[in-house]
Design a protein around this motif. Structure first.
Motif, PDB file in Angstrom:
ATOM      1  N   TYR A  29       0.831  -1.219   0.000  1.00 56.59           N
ATOM      2  CA  TYR A  29       0.000   0.000   0.000  1.00 56.59           C
ATOM      3  C   TYR A  29       0.855   1.254   0.000  1.00 56.59           C
ATOM      4  N   GLU A  70      -6.130   1.200   1.117  1.00 53.94           N
ATOM      5  CA  GLU A  70      -5.175   1.719   2.107  1.00 53.94           C
ATOM      6  C   GLU A  70      -4.230   2.733   1.469  1.00 53.94           C
ATOM      7  N   ARG A  73      -6.087   5.915   1.182  1.00 48.54           N
ATOM      8  CA  ARG A  73      -6.197   6.592   2.495  1.00 48.54           C
ATOM      9  C   ARG A  73      -4.939   7.402   2.781  1.00 48.54           C
ATOM     10  N   VAL A  74      -3.797   6.839   2.415  1.00 53.43           N
ATOM     11  CA  VAL A  74      -2.533   7.552   2.627  1.00 53.43           C
ATOM     12  C   VAL A  74      -2.533   8.873   1.857  1.00 53.43           C
ATOM     13  N   SER A  77      -5.144  11.496   3.178  1.00 52.14           N
ATOM     14  CA  SER A  77      -4.832  12.166   4.438  1.00 52.14           C
ATOM     15  C   SER A  77      -3.624  13.081   4.301  1.00 52.14           C
ATOM     16  N   GLN A  78      -2.921  12.978   3.195  1.00 53.98           N
ATOM     17  CA  GLN A  78      -1.878  13.963   2.879  1.00 53.98           C
ATOM     18  C   GLN A  78      -2.413  15.040   1.954  1.00 53.98           C
TER      19      GLN A  78
ATOM     20  N   TYR B  29     -13.935   5.079   9.087  1.00 51.83           N
ATOM     21  CA  TYR B  29     -12.474   5.104   9.268  1.00 51.83           C
ATOM     22  C   TYR B  29     -11.984   6.503   9.592  1.00 51.83           C
ATOM     23  N   ARG B  69      -7.838  -0.618   9.892  1.00 55.35           N
ATOM     24  CA  ARG B  69      -6.575  -0.460   9.176  1.00 55.35           C
ATOM     25  C   ARG B  69      -6.583   0.818   8.348  1.00 55.35           C
ATOM     26  N   GLU B  70      -7.721   1.162   7.784  1.00 51.09           N
ATOM     27  CA  GLU B  70      -7.780   2.413   7.026  1.00 51.09           C
ATOM     28  C   GLU B  70      -7.609   3.616   7.942  1.00 51.09           C
ATOM     29  N   ARG B  73      -4.007   3.927   8.670  1.00 46.04           N
ATOM     30  CA  ARG B  73      -3.282   4.488   7.522  1.00 46.04           C
ATOM     31  C   ARG B  73      -3.375   6.009   7.526  1.00 46.04           C
ATOM     32  N   VAL B  74      -4.532   6.540   7.880  1.00 44.82           N
ATOM     33  CA  VAL B  74      -4.705   7.994   7.946  1.00 44.82           C
ATOM     34  C   VAL B  74      -3.729   8.591   8.961  1.00 44.82           C
ATOM     35  N   SER B  77       0.035   8.308   7.926  1.00 41.70           N
ATOM     36  CA  SER B  77       0.502   9.186   6.866  1.00 41.70           C
ATOM     37  C   SER B  77       0.490  10.641   7.306  1.00 41.70           C
ATOM     38  N   GLN B  78      -0.111  10.919   8.448  1.00 43.43           N
ATOM     39  CA  GLN B  78       0.014  12.247   9.046  1.00 43.43           C
ATOM     40  C   GLN B  78       1.101  12.259  10.118  1.00 43.43           C
ATOM     41  N   LEU B  80       1.521  10.682  12.785  1.00 38.15           N
ATOM     42  CA  LEU B  80       1.117  10.628  14.186  1.00 38.15           C
ATOM     43  C   LEU B  80       1.427   9.273  14.796  1.00 38.15           C
ATOM     44  N   THR B  83       3.583   2.015  12.338  1.00 39.00           N
ATOM     45  CA  THR B  83       3.245   0.630  12.610  1.00 39.00           C
ATOM     46  C   THR B  83       4.433  -0.270  12.317  1.00 39.00           C
TER      47      THR B  83
END
Lengths: 254, 254
Positions: A29, A70, A73-74, A77-78, B29, B69-70, B73-74, B77-78, B80, B83
């Motif tokens: 992902y 997934e 989602r990355v 969120s960016q 999510y 999981r989604e 991922r958020v 990618s920020q 925070l 994993t």
DNA sequence: CGACTTCATTATGTCAGACATATGACCGTT
DNA sequence: AACGGTCATATGTCTGACATAATGAAGTCG
């Protein structure tokens, strides 16, 4: 396995001690997100362009739909893409949005300021660099609409207890930053101002008299800008921020 | 349906025309990511803390593992959380990392600079505000280690064709920004410098003579800083950046 | 002919269950 | 004490299914 999108990324073959974890393969992902990000940042995909649908991306990358989701989602969120459901749905490349950068930087500063790496004094120092210069540039550059906005912002005094202060329109300092005509002033100055404001608001240490004085300074600064007097606008803003300094330091000690 | 984490968020009941899409329910999510982000930003979860495992989060939020999981991922990618797989794996709250903020802001600026909202001149103007002041503060504050670093950076001249210039150690301007002792100078100045450097590098418009002159300016600035002369360091940096201006403008017209 | 309703289509959101694989702790052996 | 093997744990990925949102087309009615 189908999910292994590309080959290994071998660890650095050096003698020096490195702290990176030896992880040969980035998750699929992540690799897919990287590939799509490259297409966006390079301009291959422009604002408003629609990415292939999830099933289409599955075919293109040879992975499952949950892996694709997934990856999306990355990117979302960016703030690189945004997804919408429905018949005309999909993932669309976002329009560049400085407000999001401001929010993200503000969030980072908000976290960092409570660590040894960043102090309240650092924020005050940066603000003292940016906002007097912003006032100067505003006085030099503002057109009549902008001057109206600055005057209006100065004329709507605000206190933390007034919920209208934070709803819908920019406050005075934000207006000055925008009045420079240089988006970077907003992108750098707004996050700093937001963290400081939040801290002051949370601490509840400002008396009504202090608010009145701040509002009066706003009016004076706005008048200098309206009069086209850069030196006076800069100096008054610098005085204003210096006057505020004890309030922030009082808040900082809580 | 189990995935509906909370109730409706009704659209604003006002007469004014709003551009928000009427989307009553945020995806599950997203809501879960918001909730976890609040716990992180508020300090309830600190750096290094491990979040509950995926199955545990499923139980806690009453949703499926792919939804969890989604959400992760958020957050990841920020920056925070991060994993890791394995027996001691999981999602861990990240240590605040200004480098990532710098990279994110730089990416935003890189995209924005090609739109009408941000011009090369804006970047140059912001730089002209930040870096002379950085030189001044460096001259006032730098300890002997920092002065050594500044001198060393000035003594390792670089050109775009030299791959060593970009590997492993900071360049001169970065060193000056760090030498202020105020992380905000780096967080604001570095993204601007990175965009400008990328543009200059890409344009390939700088002659060897111009590079030599720039390197000489670096040495002079470093010497002023070493000598503890803030006014001279500031002025020399301002002169240096003004000298560079035509190069960037030449690059910008390509 | 315009307004309204209905419906089909399309795309994302969510789910359950299964299997693959990475990773560190633990244990036995040398 | 070091090493190798095993195991438990956690994430990564997959498959297939169903739910739901959202839009446009088609039909109906006034």
């Amino acid at each position: 396995m189908a999910g292994h999108v590309t080959g290994d990324a071998a660890p650095a073959a050096t003698g020096r001690k490195v702290h990176l974890r030896v992880q040969r393969i980035r998750p699929a992902y992540q690799q897919i997100a990287d590939e799509l990000r490259t297409q966006i940042v390079s301009g291959q995909l422009g604002s408003g362009d629609r990415l292939p649908s999830e099933p289409e991306l599955c075919k293109a990358f040879g992975v499952s739909r949950s892996t694709i989701r997934e990856a999306l989602r990355v990117l979302a969120s960016q703030n690189l893409v945004e997804t919408r459901r429905g018949a005309t749905g999909g993932s669309f490349v976002s329009t560049p949005d400085p407000e999001r950068s401001v929010a993200a930087l503000g969030a980072s500063l908000g976290i960092l300021v409570d660590t040894p790496r960043l102090h309240l004094d650092d924020l005050l120092e940066a603000r003292l660099l940016l906002e007097p210069m912003a006032a100067r540039l505003a006085a030099e550059r503002a057109d009549t609409d902008t001057i109206s906005a600055v005057l209006a912002a100065a004329d709507s005094p605000r206190q933390p207890s007034d919920p209208r202060s934070f709803s819908g329109h920019f406050d005075f300092h934000s207006t000055i930053l925008m009045a420079t005509g240089n988006l970077l002033f907003t992108m750098m100055g707004q996050p700093v101002a937001d963290v400081l404001r939040t801290r002051l608001h949370r601490a509840e240490v400002v008396s009504s008299a202090e608010w009145d004085q701040a509002n009066e300074s706003h009016r004076v600064i706005a008048q200098h800008i309206a009069a086209g007097d850069p030196a006076a606008a800069e100096q008054e803003m610098r005085n204003h921020l210096n006057d505020l300094r004890p309030l922030y330091q009082r808040a900082g000690s809580w």
